[in-house]
Design an enzyme around this catalytic site. Sequence first.
Site, short mmCIF file in Angstrom:
data_model
loop_
_atom_site.label_atom_id
_atom_site.label_comp_id
_atom_site.label_asym_id
_atom_site.label_seq_id
_atom_site.Cartn_x
_atom_site.Cartn_y
_atom_site.Cartn_z
CG ASP A 60 9.86 30.30 -28.66
OD1 ASP A 60 8.72 30.24 -29.14
OD2 ASP A 60 10.17 30.99 -27.68
CE LYS A 75 7.29 35.93 -31.17
NZ LYS A 75 7.68 36.41 -29.84
CG MET A 125 23.45 40.64 -28.78
SD MET A 125 24.85 41.36 -29.58
CE MET A 125 25.77 39.89 -29.96
N1 SAH Z 1 14.67 33.26 -22.74
C1 SAH Z 1 15.98 33.20 -23.37
C2 SAH Z 1 16.37 34.49 -24.07
C3 SAH Z 1 15.49 34.88 -25.23
S1 SAH Z 1 16.05 36.35 -26.03
C4 SAH Z 1 17.03 32.84 -22.32
O1 SAH Z 1 16.73 32.85 -21.13
O2 SAH Z 1 18.14 32.52 -22.72
C5 SAH Z 1 16.98 35.69 -27.36
C6 SAH Z 1 18.45 35.99 -27.22
O3 SAH Z 1 19.03 35.08 -26.29
C7 SAH Z 1 19.24 35.77 -28.47
O4 SAH Z 1 19.17 36.89 -29.32
C8 SAH Z 1 20.64 35.58 -27.93
O5 SAH Z 1 21.24 36.81 -27.61
C9 SAH Z 1 20.37 34.85 -26.66
N2 SAH Z 1 20.57 33.41 -26.81
C10 SAH Z 1 19.67 32.43 -26.68
N3 SAH Z 1 20.21 31.22 -26.83
C11 SAH Z 1 21.51 31.43 -27.06
C12 SAH Z 1 22.64 30.57 -27.29
N4 SAH Z 1 22.51 29.24 -27.33
N5 SAH Z 1 23.85 31.14 -27.47
C13 SAH Z 1 24.00 32.47 -27.41
N6 SAH Z 1 22.99 33.32 -27.21
C14 SAH Z 1 21.76 32.80 -27.03
#
Ligand code: SAH
Length: 473
Positions: free
Chosen positions: A251, A273, A385
């Site tokens: 991803d 995406k 978000m």
């Molecule tokens: N499966 C992922 C979440 C996917 S939804 C998990 O468990 O972390 C995607 C959202 O995750 C992003 O919009 C952001 O809000 C958050 N996110 C993912 N990686 C991040 C990072 N390194 N720092 C801050 N927010 C993050």
Amino acid sequence: MDYLPVFLDLRGRLVLVVGGGAVASRKVELLLQAQARVRVVAPQLHPELVRHRDAGRIEHHGGEFEPQQLQGAAFAIAATDQREINHAVAAAGAARAVFVNVVDDVGASSALMPAIVDRSPLIVAVGTGGHSPVLARRVRAQLEALLPERLGELARLAGRARERARLLLPDIDQRRRFWERLLAGSVASQALAGRAQEAQRLLDDALQAAASGAPGARGEVYLIGAGPGDPDLLTLRAQQLLQQCDVVLYDRLVSAAVLARARRDAERVFVGKESGRHRVTQERIHALLLEHAGRGMRVARLKGGDPFIFGRGGEEIDVLARAGITVIVVPGITAALGAAAAAVLPLTQRGQAQSVTFVTATGEGAQALDWRSLAAPLQTVVFYMGVAQLPRIVAHLRAHDAPATRPAAIVERATLPEQRVIAGCLDDIVQRAQGAQVQAPALLIVGDVAARAAHAHGQQFIGSLVPTGSTKA
Ligand code: SAH
């Protein structure tokens, strides 16, 4: 090569240990694990050795070392803190052709004790010929991380099938190819993931298939949580599976550093995406998974954070299950946990937050959230978000009576080198985020604990201190 590594079968054999201190005690422990008969010569015994003696697990001679105590011994260890005694043991051993290890004295030793990684029955022994025991221990530590915990179970599983394989596959080359394929494929990954029954079933199938000349290779999918970005936050199992996959589907949120941990020659396929606009649809991802696994490939499906937290992991495993493809799910550190650790911000804290909620506030779903409960005090709410949602989230919380002074922090690109933390309160966080030009991926953490972000980050921190305990409007 100055030393030949060998594995000694000491079961029921006599081993002499001269010395009764902590070092001798550790050696005795090992010898007992190897089921040796242990004779300890020492005027004084370490409490652990006293325990073994009283339980009848070791034989104890309380006097001085005498060469005839070596009588009948297969091996000896000299572990006293007196050089003369140690050397006397070595000399007596040499005279009787018994190998002697003298602790911390390579010159006097005819045998060296390696550093050990124990995945019995699989055992790795590491030695440096006495040049650098610390280096041997470091190598051992690296191997500990590299070798799956259940490697021994896999060895036993293979051991149980050896005879059957010999009968069904009489040709030795054919048999070797069978084992090589088997140990690189789903039998191994299932066994190492602790799914012994499934592993056994797959092994039986593979053996039948090989015997009847069918190709038998079956693909599988590893649904792997890649964590928030820092590759050192990958789990050991994630690293092990990334090292053996043939294809990686990843991803947008999977960092380059994490992707670099995949097997060098694995095919890498981006299925991310692009902000809102679906470059690769979920259906297309499903099709790609089925296609690669159907060709017998080992497919790593790498997702940011944890695959089961806002990751659509559930949909992918359903599709694969319907196609009869085995899936191994490897959890990852979800962004909220990565961000909390990186920003030094406990998500629960006595008196400030008794619970923590992970919410996704993207899309139309936001309207349906229970904003009243999310706005309540004494909790931490983490919003996964799109950055564009921030003003709406804050407006919803305020409309449901969350005070303007409630601390809020944004963690952008958590755990990555470019990580930023923006601290404020509900009243000013939108403005601060705009000022700092926050970009995705970012999380919003709301609750009294968020005030700590400011403290922890001191001067380098964007934002200001917010009074804590100010959840009342
Ligand atoms: N499966 C992922 C979440 C996917 S939804 C998990 O468990 O972390 C995607 C959202 O995750 C992003 O919009 C952001 O809000 C958050 N996110 C993912 N990686 C991040 C990072 N390194 N720092 C801050 N927010 C993050």
